[in-house]
Structure formats: C-alpha cells, structure tokens
Design an enzyme around this catalytic site. Structure first.
Site, mmCIF file in Angstrom:
data_model
loop_
_atom_site.group_PDB
_atom_site.id
_atom_site.type_symbol
_atom_site.label_atom_id
_atom_site.label_comp_id
_atom_site.label_asym_id
_atom_site.label_seq_id
_atom_site.Cartn_x
_atom_site.Cartn_y
_atom_site.Cartn_z
ATOM 1 N N HIS A 26 -40.349 -2.647 -44.581
ATOM 2 C CA HIS A 26 -39.949 -3.965 -44.070
ATOM 3 C C HIS A 26 -38.824 -4.472 -44.966
ATOM 4 C CE1 HIS A 26 -43.548 -4.199 -41.470
ATOM 5 N NE2 HIS A 26 -44.119 -3.512 -42.447
ATOM 6 N N LEU A 27 -37.640 -4.664 -44.373
ATOM 7 C CA LEU A 27 -36.490 -5.112 -45.172
ATOM 8 C C LEU A 27 -36.232 -6.612 -45.023
ATOM 9 C CD1 LEU A 27 -34.056 -2.081 -44.648
ATOM 10 C CD2 LEU A 27 -35.586 -2.533 -46.589
ATOM 11 N N ASP A 116 -45.248 -3.057 -35.008
ATOM 12 C CA ASP A 116 -45.929 -3.131 -36.311
ATOM 13 C C ASP A 116 -46.027 -4.553 -36.843
ATOM 14 O OD1 ASP A 116 -47.231 -1.876 -38.567
ATOM 15 O OD2 ASP A 116 -45.513 -2.582 -39.705
ATOM 16 N N HIS A 143 -49.522 0.421 -35.169
ATOM 17 C CA HIS A 143 -50.363 -0.191 -36.199
ATOM 18 C C HIS A 143 -51.732 -0.335 -35.531
ATOM 19 C CE1 HIS A 143 -51.186 -3.817 -38.998
ATOM 20 N NE2 HIS A 143 -52.137 -3.862 -38.104
ATOM 21 N N HIS A 196 -49.671 3.889 -41.348
ATOM 22 C CA HIS A 196 -50.583 3.581 -42.475
ATOM 23 C C HIS A 196 -52.062 3.849 -42.196
ATOM 24 C CE1 HIS A 196 -50.674 -0.056 -40.087
ATOM 25 N NE2 HIS A 196 -49.568 -0.549 -40.603
ATOM 26 N N ASP A 268 -44.822 1.526 -46.470
ATOM 27 C CA ASP A 268 -45.143 0.207 -45.910
ATOM 28 C C ASP A 268 -44.696 -0.895 -46.885
ATOM 29 O OD1 ASP A 268 -45.950 -1.768 -44.184
ATOM 30 O OD2 ASP A 268 -48.096 -1.448 -44.448
ATOM 31 N N HIS A 272 -42.969 -9.923 -50.201
ATOM 32 C CA HIS A 272 -43.180 -11.346 -49.915
ATOM 33 C C HIS A 272 -42.796 -12.117 -51.165
ATOM 34 C CE1 HIS A 272 -45.278 -10.765 -46.126
ATOM 35 N NE2 HIS A 272 -46.093 -9.907 -46.686
ATOM 36 N N GLY A 287 -49.573 -7.469 -47.488
ATOM 37 C CA GLY A 287 -48.446 -6.602 -47.815
ATOM 38 C C GLY A 287 -48.171 -6.471 -49.293
HETATM 39 ZN ZN LIG Z 1 -48.643 -2.258 -39.972
#
Ligand SMILES: [Zn+2]
Length: 385
Positions: A26-27, A116, A143, A196, A268, A272, A287
């Site tokens: 996640h960017l 996701d 997911h 995941h 993954d 945050h 996360g």
């Molecule tokens: Zn996920």
C-alpha cells in the site's frame, strides 16, 4: 573486461538475485500522503531490496478507473525509486456492487485486480469479476474474509484474545472465503491469488486446488510466518488484518513456504501515520510496514534451516512473477533488475530511520543477520547500503 567509466560493484561473498517483486503493498498515494507517498514508499522498497512493487487500489480515490491508474503510473515514473505496478479495484470504489473499469485499467497498466482491504463482496460479483479477468488474462487477488465471522474483531480468537479482552475472529473467517473463491475460480477458469494467507485450513484448500490443477496461487507475509497471536500486546503495531495466527497455523505456513504450496512472500506494507496508530487497540487501523524487514525475516527462515536459500529467493522473485504471468531471471536482453544481498551482514532495524513516512512496525529494534546491499532497477543502482 568492463568498459571504461562504469561503476564497479564488488559482489564478492554476496548473492546476486533477480530483482525482488512485492506483489502486495500500500503506497497510500493518492489521498493519504501523510502516511506514505509513491516516492517514500518506493524508497523504502528499494532499501528492502525490491525492484518492483504492486500497489493495492484502496487509495483515496480508489484505483477503480483508468485515470487513477494513469495518475499512479505517471507519479511512479516521475518520483518512483523502483517499478510500480498498480492493482486495479474489482468493483467501483471497492464497494462490492458495480464492476470497476477493468479493461480500461488494464490498458492503463494494472497487473491484477483486487478489492483488498476487504473481500470481493459476494460469490456472484466474484464470478463476474473472474469472467472479465479470465478474458483479459488478469489474476484476481482476494483478501479472504467472511464478514459475518469477522464481525468487528481486532485479533485472532484464542487464549490470548481472551487474556487481553479483545474481540477475536476464528481462522475460519479466512478459510471459508478461500473455499468460496476456489470454487468460483473453478467455475470460471480465472487465475485466483489468495492475499496474505494466514491459516492452515486456507493453505490446505490451496494445496488441494493446486493438486486438482487449478490456477490458484497464494502469498504469505513475513509477519505471519514470524509472529503468532501470543505476541500480541496492547500495542497497535501488532494489529493487522488478517491478524497474527496461532502457533499451529504459523508452523503450517512455514511448511507451505518450504514445500511450494506458497508461491510468494509479500509484505502487505501498510503504513499508517503515528496519529492514526496512537489510539486504543480497538480503534486503530489494521496494518504494519514491511518493505525494509522482509528479506531479514526471510533469511531467519533460511538460517533456522526451515527453507533453503534458493527457495527463499524464488519466493521473492520467480514466485511472485509467476503469479503475475511474468518471468524473472538474469539473462541477456532481460531488464537489469537485480537484488544483491548479504546472508551475513548484521544490522538492527530502527523504525525511526526508515525511508517510509510511517513507523508502525512490530520489528522495531530487531537485529537481523543478512541485508540488501544494492538494489538495481533497469541497470541503475537505486539503493546501496
Ligand atoms: Zn488485505
């Protein structure tokens, strides 16, 4: 003989591998740039030895149409340190109702489709998505989570959730959804990739699907093969979804990494910013960050004798490439994407020194044996230790 005026990198006693690919990250750009940007995320990825990262579509706005895909591709060209391969949403806004613009996003550069952050909402929608994606030759990444069992839980159900007084979800939350997906996958003939994967029961379903010749693949994260629910404390750096699993599950994942049931190690990476995570466990977002600690954790499995070094390299290279229908090898006329790493270099991960904008790692302060020494993308050194 090397030509003149070229940089010489001495790789004596180092491993030269094809460039590592992270198929799940996640960017946060566009929309949540206070947690991460394409620039900082790919800098962290380069430090972790990754030459390419796939970014999940749960940005703000969601990557559910070609203009968002193009924005990501353009930002990555201008500011990215490694290759960025976007994953498009399966449904509009990932809301689980109308199909997203999958064909247009493919033209714009997506490599896979996923909602996701949440599962693809219903078997009916999954069937539609898979019928489209089969025709477009795109893998569907899910997911896997049954929302009725998930029911607001924040960790795995078990002794530790009782001890901490936190709401837990059972392993079946995941494996029920995996069973659904495998059957819809069989119905449509589409490539299915389980994101995941964390539970032994899910792994057994993937193993059986593979034995039946279905195009089913799966990934496991470093935190799931390293930690268990017994490690969870009132510390939001241990809050992720799927949650840390039982010891039996964790041991099954390691066996699956070794025997080929698991196709890829994926981080993954889910940054945050501090303000979001510095709240009560119940209220914090799920996360953890993961780019910079992935190889070190993979090497822990190698040093412990759980998997061979060659197998670990496959899990970071040809494994994820295969999921995406690509190849990854060191050969003439192939792009010069290389990950050069040491299996012995000792170092300590300090989250505050991370290239990521976020610090939410449960591995802050962990000592590692082995590290990326250089990351090369298209012949250019983008990171050097
Ligand atoms: Zn996920």
């Amino acid at each position: 003989m090397a030509p003149q005026n070229v940089e010489i990198f001495d790789a004596t006693r180092l491993i030269v591998a094809p460039g590592f690919i992270d198929i799940h990250a996640h960017l946060r750009e566009p929309g949540q740039e206070s947690s991460e940007t394409i620039e900082t995320g790919t800098q962290a990825a380069a430090r972790g030895g990754f030459t390419a990262v796939c970014c999940m579509p749960n940005t703000k706005p969601v990557n559910d149409n070609a203009s968002v895909t193009r924005f990501i591709v353009d930002r990555a060209k201008a500011h990215g340190n490694v290759r960025v391969w976007p994953i498009g949403a399966a449904s509009v806004g990932s809301m689980g109702e109308a199909l997203a613009e999958i064909a247009a996003m493919k033209q714009a550069g997506i490599v896979a489709v996923s909602d996701d952050g949440r599962p693809i909402a219903s078997a009916k929608l999954l069937r539609q998505v898979m019928e489209y994606c089969r025709a477009l030759d795109l893998p569907v990444i899910d997911h896997c989570e049954d929302s009725s069992l998930f029911a607001g839980a924040v960790m795995r159900e078990g002794k530790q959730s009782v001890r901490l007084g936190l709401r837990g979800m059972p392993a079946a939350t995941e494996s029920l959804a995996v069973a659904r997906d495998v059957q819809v996958g069989e119905l449509t003939g589409c490539k299915l990739h389980i994101a995941h994967l964390s539970a032994r029961a899910s792994l057994e379903l993937v193993r059986a699907a593979k034995a039946n010749g279905l195009p089913v693949t799966c990934e496991v994260t470093p935190h799931h093969f390293t930690l268990t629910d017994e490690d969870v404390q009132y510390d939001t750096r241990y809050k992720m979804n799927p949650p840390l699993a039982s010891r039996e599950d964790r041991d099954a994942l390691i066996a699956g990494l070794a025997d080929g049931t698991v196709d890829a190690i994926a981080t993954d990476h889910a940054p945050h910013e501090e303000a979001l995570k510095q709240v009560e466990f119940d209220r914090a977002p799920f996360g953890v960050t993961g780019f910079e600690t992935a190889l070190g954790l993979g090497l822990e499995l190698v040093h412990a004798g759980n998997i061979s070094l060659l197998r670990m390299v496959e899990l970071f290279t040809s494994g994820p490439a295969h999921v995406l229908g690509m190849q990854r090898r060191i050969a003439e006329n192939e792009p010069a994407d290389l990950t050069i790493f040491s299996t012995e270099h000792k170092w300590k991960f300090r989250a505050e020194d991370s290239a990521s904008k976020s610090r939410n790692s449960p591995f802050d302060g962990r000592e590692f044996r082995g590290a990326p020494m250089a990351t090369i993308v298209a012949g250019k050194i983008v990171y050097r230790r």
